[in-house]
Write a protein that holds these residues in place. Structure first.
Motif, short mmCIF file in Angstrom:
data_model
loop_
_atom_site.label_atom_id
_atom_site.label_comp_id
_atom_site.label_asym_id
_atom_site.label_seq_id
_atom_site.Cartn_x
_atom_site.Cartn_y
_atom_site.Cartn_z
N PHE A 26 51.83 38.96 47.15
CA PHE A 26 51.61 39.88 48.05
C PHE A 26 50.69 41.10 47.34
CE2 PHE A 26 56.11 39.03 48.65
CZ PHE A 26 56.08 38.88 49.98
N ASP A 27 49.80 41.21 48.72
CA ASP A 27 49.45 42.51 47.89
C ASP A 27 49.39 43.82 48.23
OD1 ASP A 27 46.52 43.36 47.23
OD2 ASP A 27 45.61 43.79 49.53
N LEU A 28 50.26 43.91 46.99
CA LEU A 28 50.95 45.19 46.87
C LEU A 28 49.94 46.48 47.11
CD1 LEU A 28 53.44 44.23 44.34
CD2 LEU A 28 53.34 43.89 46.19
N MET A 29 50.52 47.73 47.72
CA MET A 29 50.20 49.16 48.45
C MET A 29 50.69 49.84 47.36
SD MET A 29 47.25 51.21 51.15
CE MET A 29 48.91 51.03 51.82
N GLN A 30 51.28 50.53 46.61
CA GLN A 30 51.87 51.53 46.54
C GLN A 30 53.29 51.15 46.41
OE1 GLN A 30 51.10 54.26 44.93
NE2 GLN A 30 49.28 54.47 45.32
N SER A 31 53.38 50.35 46.41
CA SER A 31 54.26 49.34 46.05
C SER A 31 55.77 50.16 44.94
CB SER A 31 55.03 47.83 45.54
OG SER A 31 54.85 47.60 44.39
N ARG A 32 56.85 50.29 45.04
CA ARG A 32 57.75 51.02 44.54
C ARG A 32 59.04 50.32 44.39
NH1 ARG A 32 56.28 56.76 44.99
NH2 ARG A 32 54.49 55.48 46.10
N PHE A 33 59.55 50.78 43.59
CA PHE A 33 61.16 49.99 43.84
C PHE A 33 62.38 51.49 44.32
CE2 PHE A 33 60.19 47.59 40.58
CZ PHE A 33 60.79 45.95 40.57
N LYS A 34 63.13 50.90 45.20
CA LYS A 34 63.49 51.54 45.60
C LYS A 34 66.12 51.04 45.59
CE LYS A 34 64.38 54.33 50.10
NZ LYS A 34 63.82 54.38 51.15
N THR A 94 65.62 46.82 46.96
CA THR A 94 64.35 47.13 47.07
C THR A 94 63.09 47.41 46.59
OG1 THR A 94 64.43 48.87 48.67
CG2 THR A 94 65.92 47.98 49.05
N LEU A 95 61.83 46.58 47.12
CA LEU A 95 60.88 46.76 46.64
C LEU A 95 59.74 46.66 48.25
CD1 LEU A 95 58.90 46.48 44.21
CD2 LEU A 95 57.92 44.22 44.63
N SER A 96 59.13 48.19 47.66
CA SER A 96 58.31 48.31 49.03
C SER A 96 57.01 47.67 48.94
CB SER A 96 57.84 50.17 49.32
OG SER A 96 57.28 49.78 47.86
N VAL A 97 56.53 46.98 49.61
CA VAL A 97 55.27 46.27 49.29
C VAL A 97 54.25 46.69 50.20
CG1 VAL A 97 53.50 44.53 50.35
CG2 VAL A 97 56.15 44.11 50.26
N TYR A 98 54.09 47.74 51.04
CA TYR A 98 53.08 48.75 51.87
C TYR A 98 54.03 49.78 52.13
CZ TYR A 98 50.79 44.47 53.03
OH TYR A 98 50.08 43.50 53.41
N ASP A 99 53.20 51.40 50.91
CA ASP A 99 53.50 52.46 51.06
C ASP A 99 53.13 53.30 50.51
OD1 ASP A 99 55.93 54.66 50.81
OD2 ASP A 99 57.56 52.79 50.20
N THR A 100 53.60 54.60 50.85
CA THR A 100 52.32 55.82 50.46
C THR A 100 52.54 56.40 49.02
OG1 THR A 100 52.04 58.26 51.27
CG2 THR A 100 54.00 57.52 51.34
#
Length: 466
Positions: free
Chosen positions: A245-253, A260-266
Protein backbone atom coordinates in the motif's frame (compact mmCIF):
# COMPACT_ATOMS: atom_id res chain seq x y z
CA UNK A 1 -13.91 -19.48 27.81
CA UNK A 2 -12.40 -17.30 25.04
CA UNK A 3 -10.52 -14.19 26.01
CA UNK A 4 -9.83 -11.22 23.77
CA UNK A 5 -6.19 -10.30 23.27
CA UNK A 6 -4.68 -6.86 22.83
CA UNK A 7 -1.62 -6.10 20.72
CA UNK A 8 0.95 -4.18 22.72
CA UNK A 9 3.93 -2.09 21.68
CA UNK A 10 7.37 -3.09 22.90
CA UNK A 11 8.26 -0.81 25.78
CA UNK A 12 4.79 0.58 26.35
CA UNK A 13 4.81 -0.65 29.95
CA UNK A 14 7.72 1.67 30.75
CA UNK A 15 6.59 4.73 28.76
CA UNK A 16 4.52 6.13 31.66
CA UNK A 17 7.42 5.57 34.07
CA UNK A 18 9.82 7.41 31.72
CA UNK A 19 7.45 10.36 31.49
CA UNK A 20 6.83 10.60 35.25
CA UNK A 21 10.52 10.28 36.11
CA UNK A 22 11.50 12.92 33.54
CA UNK A 23 9.01 15.39 35.02
CA UNK A 24 10.35 14.56 38.49
CA UNK A 25 13.93 15.24 37.35
CA UNK A 26 12.93 18.59 35.76
CA UNK A 27 11.31 19.64 39.04
CA UNK A 28 14.24 18.35 41.13
CA UNK A 29 16.77 20.30 39.05
CA UNK A 30 14.97 23.61 39.59
CA UNK A 31 14.48 22.86 43.30
CA UNK A 32 18.17 22.03 43.81
CA UNK A 33 19.48 25.03 41.85
CA UNK A 34 17.08 27.52 43.49
CA UNK A 35 17.82 26.20 46.98
CA UNK A 36 21.56 26.20 46.32
CA UNK A 37 21.80 29.71 44.80
CA UNK A 38 19.03 31.84 46.38
CA UNK A 39 18.37 29.65 49.43
CA UNK A 40 14.66 29.15 48.83
CA UNK A 41 12.19 27.51 46.46
CA UNK A 42 9.42 30.06 46.80
CA UNK A 43 5.99 30.38 45.18
CA UNK A 44 7.44 32.20 42.13
CA UNK A 45 9.63 29.23 41.25
CA UNK A 46 6.78 26.83 41.98
CA UNK A 47 4.55 28.72 39.54
CA UNK A 48 7.07 28.77 36.71
CA UNK A 49 7.82 25.09 37.36
CA UNK A 50 4.13 24.30 36.82
CA UNK A 51 4.11 26.20 33.52
CA UNK A 52 7.23 24.41 32.30
CA UNK A 53 6.01 20.96 33.32
CA UNK A 54 2.76 21.47 31.42
CA UNK A 55 4.60 22.89 28.38
CA UNK A 56 7.13 20.06 28.33
CA UNK A 57 4.41 17.44 28.75
CA UNK A 58 2.41 18.83 25.82
CA UNK A 59 5.36 19.38 23.46
CA UNK A 60 6.81 15.95 24.25
CA UNK A 61 3.46 14.42 23.33
CA UNK A 62 3.49 16.25 19.99
CA UNK A 63 7.03 15.07 19.23
CA UNK A 64 6.33 11.52 20.40
CA UNK A 65 9.31 11.33 22.77
CA UNK A 66 7.69 8.65 24.90
CA UNK A 67 6.44 6.42 22.12
CA UNK A 68 8.08 3.02 22.61
CA UNK A 69 9.78 3.11 19.21
CA UNK A 70 11.78 6.17 20.30
CA UNK A 71 13.75 4.23 22.93
CA UNK A 72 16.04 2.61 20.36
CA UNK A 73 18.15 5.71 19.62
CA UNK A 74 19.63 7.86 22.38
CA UNK A 75 20.82 10.49 19.90
CA UNK A 76 17.36 10.81 18.36
CA UNK A 77 15.77 10.94 21.80
CA UNK A 78 18.21 13.63 22.96
CA UNK A 79 17.41 15.70 19.85
CA UNK A 80 13.69 15.44 20.58
CA UNK A 81 14.20 16.25 24.27
CA UNK A 82 16.20 19.38 23.38
CA UNK A 83 13.52 20.47 20.90
CA UNK A 84 10.74 19.94 23.43
CA UNK A 85 12.69 21.68 26.20
CA UNK A 86 13.53 24.64 23.93
CA UNK A 87 9.85 25.01 23.04
CA UNK A 88 9.01 24.95 26.75
CA UNK A 89 11.59 27.67 27.41
CA UNK A 90 10.11 29.87 24.69
CA UNK A 91 6.57 29.36 25.99
CA UNK A 92 7.64 30.01 29.60
CA UNK A 93 9.55 33.18 28.75
CA UNK A 94 6.67 34.49 26.63
CA UNK A 95 4.22 33.95 29.49
CA UNK A 96 6.63 35.59 31.94
CA UNK A 97 7.09 38.57 29.60
CA UNK A 98 3.34 39.04 29.13
CA UNK A 99 2.68 38.82 32.88
CA UNK A 100 5.69 41.09 33.60
CA UNK A 101 7.10 38.77 36.27
CA UNK A 102 10.54 38.02 34.77
CA UNK A 103 12.22 40.29 37.33
CA UNK A 104 11.06 37.98 40.11
CA UNK A 105 13.53 35.28 39.09
CA UNK A 106 17.27 34.88 39.28
CA UNK A 107 18.74 34.77 35.79
CA UNK A 108 21.53 32.54 37.08
CA UNK A 109 19.03 30.01 38.45
CA UNK A 110 16.97 29.91 35.26
CA UNK A 111 20.02 29.78 32.96
CA UNK A 112 21.53 26.88 34.90
CA UNK A 113 18.18 25.11 34.90
CA UNK A 114 17.69 25.59 31.15
CA UNK A 115 21.12 24.13 30.38
CA UNK A 116 21.10 21.33 32.97
CA UNK A 117 17.75 19.67 32.25
CA UNK A 118 18.48 18.14 28.79
CA UNK A 119 21.76 16.62 29.97
CA UNK A 120 20.19 15.22 33.15
CA UNK A 121 17.38 13.61 31.14
CA UNK A 122 19.85 12.08 28.70
CA UNK A 123 22.29 10.98 31.43
CA UNK A 124 19.80 8.85 33.28
CA UNK A 125 18.68 7.22 30.02
CA UNK A 126 22.30 6.52 29.14
CA UNK A 127 22.82 5.06 32.62
CA UNK A 128 19.79 2.78 32.26
CA UNK A 129 21.01 1.56 28.88
CA UNK A 130 24.46 0.80 30.27
CA UNK A 131 23.03 -0.97 33.31
CA UNK A 132 20.79 -3.17 31.19
CA UNK A 133 23.81 -4.07 29.07
CA UNK A 134 25.80 -5.13 32.15
CA UNK A 135 22.95 -7.25 33.50
CA UNK A 136 22.77 -9.28 30.29
CA UNK A 137 25.28 -12.03 29.66
CA UNK A 138 26.96 -12.04 26.23
CA UNK A 139 25.01 -15.13 25.12
CA UNK A 140 21.68 -13.57 26.03
CA UNK A 141 22.60 -10.19 24.67
CA UNK A 142 23.27 -11.40 21.12
CA UNK A 143 20.25 -12.96 19.46
CA UNK A 144 20.55 -14.74 16.14
CA UNK A 145 17.83 -13.66 13.74
CA UNK A 146 16.48 -15.11 10.51
CA UNK A 147 13.98 -13.76 7.99
CA UNK A 148 11.51 -15.99 6.17
CA UNK A 149 10.50 -14.55 2.82
CA UNK A 150 12.65 -12.69 0.29
CA UNK A 151 9.80 -10.22 -0.23
CA UNK A 152 9.95 -6.43 -0.38
CA UNK A 153 9.04 -6.30 3.31
CA UNK A 154 11.63 -8.95 4.19
CA UNK A 155 14.41 -7.24 2.24
CA UNK A 156 13.64 -3.87 3.80
CA UNK A 157 13.70 -5.46 7.24
CA UNK A 158 17.10 -7.00 6.45
CA UNK A 159 18.40 -3.60 5.33
CA UNK A 160 17.10 -1.98 8.52
CA UNK A 161 18.76 -4.61 10.71
CA UNK A 162 22.07 -3.99 8.95
CA UNK A 163 21.68 -0.21 8.97
CA UNK A 164 20.85 0.11 12.66
CA UNK A 165 23.80 -2.13 13.58
CA UNK A 166 21.77 -3.52 16.47
CA UNK A 167 24.22 -5.74 18.38
CA UNK A 168 21.34 -7.58 20.02
CA UNK A 169 20.12 -8.96 16.68
CA UNK A 170 22.61 -10.75 14.46
CA UNK A 171 21.07 -11.46 11.07
CA UNK A 172 21.99 -15.01 10.07
CA UNK A 173 20.27 -15.00 6.68
CA UNK A 174 17.10 -15.19 4.62
CA UNK A 175 15.05 -18.33 3.97
CA UNK A 176 12.66 -18.78 1.05
CA UNK A 177 11.24 -21.73 -0.88
CA UNK A 178 12.11 -19.98 -4.14
CA UNK A 179 15.56 -20.07 -5.66
CA UNK A 180 17.66 -16.93 -6.02
CA UNK A 181 17.05 -17.03 -9.79
CA UNK A 182 13.28 -16.92 -9.28
CA UNK A 183 13.49 -14.11 -6.76
CA UNK A 184 15.42 -11.90 -9.17
CA UNK A 185 16.43 -9.34 -6.54
CA UNK A 186 19.68 -8.28 -4.93
CA UNK A 187 19.62 -9.71 -1.42
CA UNK A 188 21.10 -7.70 1.48
CA UNK A 189 21.87 -10.95 3.31
CA UNK A 190 22.80 -14.50 2.33
CA UNK A 191 20.14 -16.99 1.24
CA UNK A 192 20.56 -19.88 3.70
CA UNK A 193 17.93 -22.33 2.50
CA UNK A 194 14.22 -23.03 2.29
CA UNK A 195 11.56 -22.58 4.96
CA UNK A 196 11.85 -26.17 6.21
CA UNK A 197 15.55 -25.53 6.84
CA UNK A 198 14.61 -22.48 8.92
CA UNK A 199 12.13 -24.52 10.99
CA UNK A 200 14.70 -27.21 11.68
CA UNK A 201 17.26 -24.57 12.63
CA UNK A 202 14.85 -23.02 15.13
CA UNK A 203 14.08 -26.42 16.64
CA UNK A 204 17.79 -26.91 17.29
CA UNK A 205 17.69 -23.93 19.70
CA UNK A 206 20.33 -21.95 17.76
CA UNK A 207 17.96 -19.20 16.57
CA UNK A 208 16.27 -16.74 18.92
CA UNK A 209 14.26 -14.47 16.54
CA UNK A 210 12.26 -15.39 13.45
CA UNK A 211 10.62 -12.76 11.22
CA UNK A 212 7.98 -14.05 8.79
CA UNK A 213 7.73 -11.59 5.90
CA UNK A 214 5.48 -13.40 3.44
CA UNK A 215 2.77 -11.55 1.45
CA UNK A 216 -0.67 -11.30 3.04
CA UNK A 217 -2.29 -13.42 0.32
CA UNK A 218 -0.19 -16.35 1.58
CA UNK A 219 -2.18 -16.48 4.82
CA UNK A 220 -2.66 -20.24 4.66
CA UNK A 221 1.08 -20.80 4.27
CA UNK A 222 1.83 -18.33 7.10
CA UNK A 223 -0.50 -20.28 9.40
CA UNK A 224 1.29 -23.53 8.54
CA UNK A 225 4.67 -21.95 9.29
CA UNK A 226 3.42 -20.54 12.60
CA UNK A 227 2.13 -23.96 13.63
CA UNK A 228 5.52 -25.48 12.77
CA UNK A 229 7.38 -22.87 14.84
CA UNK A 230 5.15 -23.56 17.85
CA UNK A 231 7.39 -26.57 18.43
CA UNK A 232 10.46 -24.33 18.78
CA UNK A 233 11.64 -21.84 21.41
CA UNK A 234 12.31 -18.98 19.00
CA UNK A 235 10.46 -15.68 19.30
CA UNK A 236 8.33 -15.47 16.16
CA UNK A 237 7.31 -12.15 14.59
CA UNK A 238 5.04 -11.54 11.62
CA UNK A 239 5.99 -8.62 9.35
CA UNK A 240 2.75 -7.26 7.80
CA UNK A 241 3.15 -6.66 4.10
CA UNK A 242 2.09 -3.01 4.31
CA UNK A 243 4.52 -2.10 1.52
CA UNK A 244 1.86 -3.17 -0.99
CA UNK A 245 0.00 0.00 0.00
CA UNK A 246 1.00 3.61 -0.45
CA UNK A 247 0.52 4.58 3.19
CA UNK A 248 -0.41 8.14 4.13
CA UNK A 249 -0.39 9.10 7.83
CA UNK A 250 -1.02 5.46 8.76
CA UNK A 251 -1.47 4.59 12.41
CA UNK A 252 -2.59 1.68 14.52
CA UNK A 253 -5.95 1.88 16.21
CA UNK A 254 -7.68 -0.50 18.58
CA UNK A 255 -11.38 -1.19 18.11
CA UNK A 256 -12.03 -3.12 21.29
CA UNK A 257 -9.50 -5.95 21.15
CA UNK A 258 -9.08 -5.73 17.38
CA UNK A 259 -6.03 -3.88 16.04
CA UNK A 260 -6.52 -2.00 12.78
CA UNK A 261 -4.19 0.01 10.56
CA UNK A 262 -5.33 3.11 8.73
CA UNK A 263 -3.98 3.36 5.19
CA UNK A 264 -5.19 6.85 4.20
CA UNK A 265 -5.59 9.12 7.19
CA UNK A 266 -5.15 12.66 8.44
CA UNK A 267 -2.24 13.87 10.60
CA UNK A 268 -4.66 15.90 12.72
CA UNK A 269 -6.03 13.93 15.63
CA UNK A 270 -6.55 15.01 19.21
CA UNK A 271 -3.80 17.32 20.37
CA UNK A 272 -2.26 17.80 16.91
CA UNK A 273 -5.65 19.02 15.69
CA UNK A 274 -5.71 21.53 18.55
CA UNK A 275 -2.15 22.68 17.76
CA UNK A 276 -3.06 23.22 14.11
CA UNK A 277 -6.18 25.21 15.05
CA UNK A 278 -4.30 27.40 17.55
CA UNK A 279 -1.60 28.01 14.92
CA UNK A 280 -4.25 29.07 12.40
CA UNK A 281 -6.11 31.39 14.78
CA UNK A 282 -2.99 33.12 16.08
CA UNK A 283 -1.31 33.57 12.67
CA UNK A 284 -4.51 34.53 10.83
CA UNK A 285 -5.49 37.08 13.51
CA UNK A 286 -2.04 38.70 13.58
CA UNK A 287 -1.70 38.76 9.79
CA UNK A 288 -5.23 40.14 9.28
CA UNK A 289 -4.49 42.95 11.71
CA UNK A 290 -1.17 43.76 10.03
CA UNK A 291 -2.55 43.73 6.49
CA UNK A 292 -5.78 45.61 7.22
CA UNK A 293 -4.51 48.74 5.32
CA UNK A 294 -3.70 46.50 2.34
CA UNK A 295 -7.16 44.92 2.51
CA UNK A 296 -8.73 48.38 2.43
CA UNK A 297 -6.53 49.47 -0.50
CA UNK A 298 -7.34 46.36 -2.56
CA UNK A 299 -11.06 46.59 -1.76
CA UNK A 300 -11.13 50.19 -3.01
CA UNK A 301 -9.14 49.23 -6.11
CA UNK A 302 -11.57 46.44 -6.99
CA UNK A 303 -14.61 48.68 -6.42
CA UNK A 304 -13.27 51.60 -8.46
CA UNK A 305 -11.76 49.58 -11.32
CA UNK A 306 -14.87 47.68 -12.46
CA UNK A 307 -18.55 47.21 -11.61
CA UNK A 308 -19.51 44.30 -9.39
CA UNK A 309 -19.01 43.05 -5.82
CA UNK A 310 -15.68 43.45 -4.04
CA UNK A 311 -15.65 39.90 -2.68
CA UNK A 312 -16.15 36.84 -4.87
CA UNK A 313 -17.22 33.67 -3.04
CA UNK A 314 -16.56 30.45 -4.94
CA UNK A 315 -17.70 27.00 -3.85
CA UNK A 316 -14.81 24.61 -3.33
CA UNK A 317 -14.14 21.37 -1.51
CA UNK A 318 -12.90 21.64 2.06
CA UNK A 319 -12.04 19.08 4.74
CA UNK A 320 -13.37 15.58 3.92
CA UNK A 321 -14.72 16.89 0.60
CA UNK A 322 -17.41 19.08 2.17
CA UNK A 323 -18.34 22.18 0.18
CA UNK A 324 -17.16 25.55 1.52
CA UNK A 325 -17.33 29.13 0.24
CA UNK A 326 -13.83 30.48 -0.36
CA UNK A 327 -13.43 34.26 -0.24
CA UNK A 328 -11.38 36.16 -2.80
CA UNK A 329 -11.15 39.71 -4.01
CA UNK A 330 -12.93 39.80 -7.36
CA UNK A 331 -10.39 39.99 -10.16
CA UNK A 332 -12.60 39.14 -13.15
CA UNK A 333 -15.61 40.61 -14.87
CA UNK A 334 -17.16 37.13 -14.97
CA UNK A 335 -17.70 35.06 -11.82
CA UNK A 336 -17.70 31.38 -12.79
CA UNK A 337 -19.12 29.20 -10.06
CA UNK A 338 -20.96 26.42 -11.84
CA UNK A 339 -20.34 22.98 -13.32
CA UNK A 340 -17.83 24.44 -15.80
CA UNK A 341 -15.07 26.75 -14.53
CA UNK A 342 -12.35 27.84 -16.91
CA UNK A 343 -8.93 28.44 -15.36
CA UNK A 344 -7.36 31.85 -15.83
CA UNK A 345 -4.84 31.98 -18.68
CA UNK A 346 -2.30 34.49 -19.93
CA UNK A 347 -4.00 37.64 -21.31
CA UNK A 348 -7.38 36.28 -20.19
CA UNK A 349 -10.01 38.85 -21.34
CA UNK A 350 -12.13 38.16 -18.26
CA UNK A 351 -9.46 39.61 -15.94
CA UNK A 352 -9.66 43.34 -15.15
CA UNK A 353 -6.46 45.44 -15.27
CA UNK A 354 -6.47 45.82 -11.49
CA UNK A 355 -7.42 42.14 -11.17
CA UNK A 356 -4.33 41.18 -13.15
CA UNK A 357 -2.16 43.02 -10.62
CA UNK A 358 -3.72 41.45 -7.53
CA UNK A 359 -3.62 37.96 -9.08
CA UNK A 360 0.08 38.20 -9.95
CA UNK A 361 0.87 39.30 -6.39
CA UNK A 362 -1.66 36.94 -4.72
CA UNK A 363 -3.41 39.90 -3.11
CA UNK A 364 -6.71 38.48 -4.34
CA UNK A 365 -6.26 35.59 -1.87
CA UNK A 366 -6.03 37.78 1.25
CA UNK A 367 -9.74 37.53 2.24
CA UNK A 368 -9.16 33.81 2.81
CA UNK A 369 -7.70 34.67 6.20
CA UNK A 370 -11.36 35.11 7.17
CA UNK A 371 -11.94 31.52 6.03
CA UNK A 372 -9.06 30.50 8.29
CA UNK A 373 -10.42 32.33 11.34
CA UNK A 374 -13.87 30.75 10.83
CA UNK A 375 -12.28 27.29 10.61
CA UNK A 376 -13.00 26.44 6.98
CA UNK A 377 -9.36 26.71 5.87
CA UNK A 378 -5.84 26.65 7.31
CA UNK A 379 -2.88 28.94 6.77
CA UNK A 380 -0.95 26.00 5.32
CA UNK A 381 -2.48 23.18 3.32
CA UNK A 382 -3.31 22.08 -0.22
CA UNK A 383 -4.78 24.93 -2.26
CA UNK A 384 -8.54 24.51 -2.80
CA UNK A 385 -9.67 24.00 -6.38
CA UNK A 386 -13.03 24.86 -7.88
CA UNK A 387 -15.58 22.05 -7.56
CA UNK A 388 -15.66 21.66 -11.34
CA UNK A 389 -11.88 21.16 -11.41
CA UNK A 390 -12.05 18.62 -8.57
CA UNK A 391 -14.59 16.56 -10.47
CA UNK A 392 -12.46 16.80 -13.62
CA UNK A 393 -9.13 15.80 -12.08
CA UNK A 394 -10.31 13.16 -9.59
CA UNK A 395 -10.87 10.83 -12.54
CA UNK A 396 -7.54 11.68 -14.16
CA UNK A 397 -5.06 11.76 -11.27
CA UNK A 398 -4.47 8.87 -8.90
CA UNK A 399 -5.14 9.69 -5.22
CA UNK A 400 -6.29 13.21 -6.12
CA UNK A 401 -9.05 13.31 -3.48
CA UNK A 402 -6.64 12.40 -0.66
CA UNK A 403 -5.78 16.13 -0.58
CA UNK A 404 -9.04 16.60 1.31
CA UNK A 405 -7.92 14.68 4.38
CA UNK A 406 -6.75 18.08 5.67
CA UNK A 407 -8.21 21.56 5.42
CA UNK A 408 -7.28 23.53 2.30
CA UNK A 409 -4.71 26.26 2.84
CA UNK A 410 -3.81 29.75 1.71
CA UNK A 411 -0.30 28.54 0.95
CA UNK A 412 1.23 25.11 0.71
CA UNK A 413 4.22 22.93 -0.08
CA UNK A 414 3.29 22.85 -3.78
CA UNK A 415 3.07 26.64 -4.02
CA UNK A 416 6.53 27.36 -2.58
CA UNK A 417 7.96 24.73 -4.93
CA UNK A 418 6.65 26.62 -7.97
CA UNK A 419 3.32 24.90 -8.59
CA UNK A 420 0.83 27.76 -8.33
CA UNK A 421 -1.38 29.46 -10.88
CA UNK A 422 -2.48 27.87 -14.14
CA UNK A 423 -2.22 24.10 -14.59
CA UNK A 424 -2.62 23.99 -18.37
CA UNK A 425 -1.21 20.45 -18.63
CA UNK A 426 -2.08 17.32 -16.67
CA UNK A 427 1.50 16.80 -15.48
CA UNK A 428 1.48 20.20 -13.73
CA UNK A 429 -1.59 19.25 -11.73
CA UNK A 430 -0.07 15.83 -11.01
CA UNK A 431 3.03 17.52 -9.57
CA UNK A 432 0.87 19.84 -7.46
CA UNK A 433 -1.05 16.87 -6.06
CA UNK A 434 2.23 15.02 -5.45
CA UNK A 435 3.58 17.91 -3.35
CA UNK A 436 0.27 18.19 -1.49
CA UNK A 437 0.39 14.51 -0.51
CA UNK A 438 4.04 14.82 0.55
CA UNK A 439 2.95 17.65 2.87
CA UNK A 440 0.19 15.52 4.42
CA UNK A 441 2.54 12.54 4.88
CA UNK A 442 5.23 14.63 6.57
CA UNK A 443 3.24 17.28 8.45
CA UNK A 444 4.78 18.89 11.49
CA UNK A 445 4.46 22.28 13.15
CA UNK A 446 7.99 23.09 12.01
CA UNK A 447 7.11 22.27 8.39
CA UNK A 448 4.20 24.72 8.59
CA UNK A 449 6.50 27.43 9.95
CA UNK A 450 9.00 26.71 7.16
CA UNK A 451 6.29 27.01 4.50
CA UNK A 452 4.97 30.28 5.94
CA UNK A 453 8.51 31.68 6.03
CA UNK A 454 9.30 30.60 2.45
CA UNK A 455 5.96 31.93 1.21
CA UNK A 456 7.14 35.45 2.00
CA UNK A 457 9.97 35.02 -0.53
CA UNK A 458 8.64 32.46 -3.00
CA UNK A 459 4.89 32.03 -2.67
CA UNK A 460 3.35 35.38 -3.58
CA UNK A 461 4.44 35.73 -7.17
CA UNK A 462 4.96 33.29 -10.00
CA UNK A 463 5.28 33.10 -13.76
CA UNK A 464 2.08 31.07 -14.07
CA UNK A 465 -0.09 33.26 -11.81
CA UNK A 466 -2.38 35.00 -14.28
Amino acid sequence: MAYGSRIKYYGEESSVAFKIFDLFLIASCLFAIAEGYVGQFNSHYQSILGIFLISYFLTSEILGIYRPLRYSSLRKTFSLICTSWLASIIIGLMIGFVLKVTDEYSRVVLSCWFVTVPFVLLSWRWGCTGLLGLLKTPNNYKKKTIIIGATKAGLQLANELKKTKDKRNVLVGIYDDRSIDRIGLMLPAAMRGNIDDAINLAKSHTIQNVYIALPMEASKRIKQILNAFSDANAHVHVVPDFFTFDLMQSRFKSVGNVMTLSVYDTPFYGFTSLVKRIEDIILASIITLLISPVLLFVALGVKLSSPGPVIFKQERYGLDGKAIKVWKFRSMRAMDNGPVVKQATKNDPRITPFGSFIRRTSLDELPQFINVITGQMSIVGPRPHAVAHNEQYRGLIDKYMLRHHVKPGITGWAQINGYRGETDTLDKMEKRVEYDLVYIQNWSLWLDIKIVFLTVFKGFVGKTAY
